[in-house]
Design an enzyme around this catalytic site. Sequence first.
Site, mmCIF file in Angstrom:
data_model
loop_
_atom_site.group_PDB
_atom_site.id
_atom_site.type_symbol
_atom_site.label_atom_id
_atom_site.label_comp_id
_atom_site.label_asym_id
_atom_site.label_seq_id
_atom_site.Cartn_x
_atom_site.Cartn_y
_atom_site.Cartn_z
ATOM 1 N N ASP A 9 0.815 -1.226 0.000
ATOM 2 C CA ASP A 9 0.000 0.000 0.000
ATOM 3 C C ASP A 9 0.845 1.271 0.000
ATOM 4 O OD1 ASP A 9 -2.199 -1.646 0.220
ATOM 5 O OD2 ASP A 9 -2.603 -1.164 2.320
ATOM 6 N N HIS A 10 1.934 1.257 0.769
ATOM 7 C CA HIS A 10 2.669 2.503 0.942
ATOM 8 C C HIS A 10 3.509 2.882 -0.262
ATOM 9 C CE1 HIS A 10 1.005 3.183 4.777
ATOM 10 N NE2 HIS A 10 1.368 1.983 5.184
ATOM 11 N N ARG A 18 2.199 12.549 -5.163
ATOM 12 C CA ARG A 18 2.572 13.443 -6.249
ATOM 13 C C ARG A 18 1.606 13.396 -7.433
ATOM 14 N NH1 ARG A 18 7.283 16.009 -8.141
ATOM 15 N NH2 ARG A 18 7.622 16.337 -5.917
ATOM 16 N N ARG A 56 -7.223 6.144 -1.163
ATOM 17 C CA ARG A 56 -6.115 7.040 -0.808
ATOM 18 C C ARG A 56 -4.764 6.516 -1.280
ATOM 19 N NH1 ARG A 56 -5.860 6.363 5.697
ATOM 20 N NH2 ARG A 56 -8.057 6.922 5.494
ATOM 21 N N HIS A 57 -4.644 5.206 -1.461
ATOM 22 C CA HIS A 57 -3.361 4.697 -1.979
ATOM 23 C C HIS A 57 -3.581 3.763 -3.177
ATOM 24 C CE1 HIS A 57 -4.360 1.683 1.021
ATOM 25 N NE2 HIS A 57 -3.864 2.357 2.050
ATOM 26 N N THR A 107 -4.494 4.495 9.504
ATOM 27 C CA THR A 107 -4.392 3.108 9.051
ATOM 28 C C THR A 107 -5.465 2.321 9.793
ATOM 29 O OG1 THR A 107 -2.935 1.186 8.869
ATOM 30 C CG2 THR A 107 -2.621 2.577 10.800
ATOM 31 N N THR A 108 -5.610 1.037 9.466
ATOM 32 C CA THR A 108 -6.659 0.244 10.103
ATOM 33 C C THR A 108 -6.479 0.269 11.621
ATOM 34 O OG1 THR A 108 -6.487 -1.185 8.187
ATOM 35 C CG2 THR A 108 -7.822 -1.982 10.013
ATOM 36 N N GLU A 158 -6.766 -13.228 10.811
ATOM 37 C CA GLU A 158 -5.498 -12.514 10.902
ATOM 38 C C GLU A 158 -5.543 -11.784 12.235
ATOM 39 O OE1 GLU A 158 -3.808 -10.538 7.519
ATOM 40 O OE2 GLU A 158 -2.954 -8.951 8.783
ATOM 41 N N GLY A 198 1.664 -3.307 12.274
ATOM 42 C CA GLY A 198 2.622 -2.651 13.161
ATOM 43 C C GLY A 198 3.894 -3.449 13.408
ATOM 44 N N GLY A 219 3.907 -4.384 6.075
ATOM 45 C CA GLY A 219 4.012 -3.365 5.042
ATOM 46 C C GLY A 219 4.904 -2.192 5.399
ATOM 47 N N HIS A 220 4.423 -1.359 6.322
ATOM 48 C CA HIS A 220 5.055 -0.054 6.527
ATOM 49 C C HIS A 220 6.541 -0.143 6.843
ATOM 50 C CE1 HIS A 220 5.907 3.772 8.620
ATOM 51 N NE2 HIS A 220 5.160 4.252 7.645
HETATM 52 N N1 PXP Z 1 -2.694 -6.581 8.067
HETATM 53 C C1 PXP Z 1 -3.790 -5.776 8.005
HETATM 54 C C2 PXP Z 1 -5.139 -6.404 8.102
HETATM 55 C C3 PXP Z 1 -3.654 -4.384 7.801
HETATM 56 O O1 PXP Z 1 -4.739 -3.599 7.756
HETATM 57 C C4 PXP Z 1 -2.366 -3.843 7.640
HETATM 58 C C5 PXP Z 1 -2.212 -2.379 7.351
HETATM 59 O O2 PXP Z 1 -2.706 -2.106 6.089
HETATM 60 C C6 PXP Z 1 -1.267 -4.718 7.698
HETATM 61 C C7 PXP Z 1 -1.460 -6.079 7.938
HETATM 62 C C8 PXP Z 1 0.133 -4.221 7.535
HETATM 63 O O3 PXP Z 1 0.405 -3.344 8.578
HETATM 64 P P1 PXP Z 1 1.772 -2.553 8.593
HETATM 65 O O4 PXP Z 1 1.756 -1.658 7.396
HETATM 66 O O5 PXP Z 1 1.700 -1.816 9.895
HETATM 67 O O6 PXP Z 1 2.866 -3.568 8.524
#
Ligand code: PXP
Length: 245
Positions: A9-10, A18, A56-57, A107-108, A158, A198, A219-220
Amino acid sequence: MPSLGVNIDHVATLRQARYRETPESPNAEPDPVAAALVAEKAGAVGITAHLREDRRHIQDRDIFELRERITTKLNLEMGLSDDIVQIALRVKPHDVCLVPENRQEVTTEGGLDCAGQIGRLRVVVTRLQDAGARVSLFIDPEEHQLRAAAELRAEFVELHTGAYANALGADRERELEKLCQGAQLALDLGLRVNAGHGLNYENTAAILALPGLEELNIGHSIISRAVSVGLHQAVREMCRLVCGE
Ligand code: PXP
């Protein structure tokens, strides 16, 4: 050992910063699909992307292109709104992870309230499963939510690791214990166990203690580390941590 799914996503967040107004520009970068292909080469067993209602992304075309071009599996994260469900039914992702969605959040935040919306979830879960997707429910490690997930016959939960990731010291230990107990109950109820949110290069190792853990979605932290060392290297380092390879 568990495996690693990479949330891209990021990468799209950076592109939208941009090129939101000029999505067709040949200069629009970075490309989340190209990033997904790098993550796969570096050892990711799947790619996760969240098509949010506010776009948004990740954009609709990203999702369709990911489905077509990645060679592992697409895990589509999504809320429960009708228009997103319709898109999911057309995309036919391998996996779907249902999450709560609130336009104001960065974020979620928090897990899905499965117990409080069994009726709506039953409709959505069944439609997605009938279209061939395996369904995962993103929930906090709470007994009533786990029992509701089992009642809904989701394949996976999850477990939301956000509270663990944000806690310090003894609180972190307590959150880890809750996750371990939640994972064990999920297994006892016949659910398969993934986890995420996280997680980073410092707090992921302890999460590997969760019983039956199959996949972490991260992700992040990976995309952040990629700024310094490149995406291939950042995914490799996380794979080594998660999968030991
Ligand atoms: N799992 C779920 C269900 C999420 O909503 C997210 C964030 O989009 C992630 C995993 C990944 O989280 P992070 O970007 O904090 O690693």
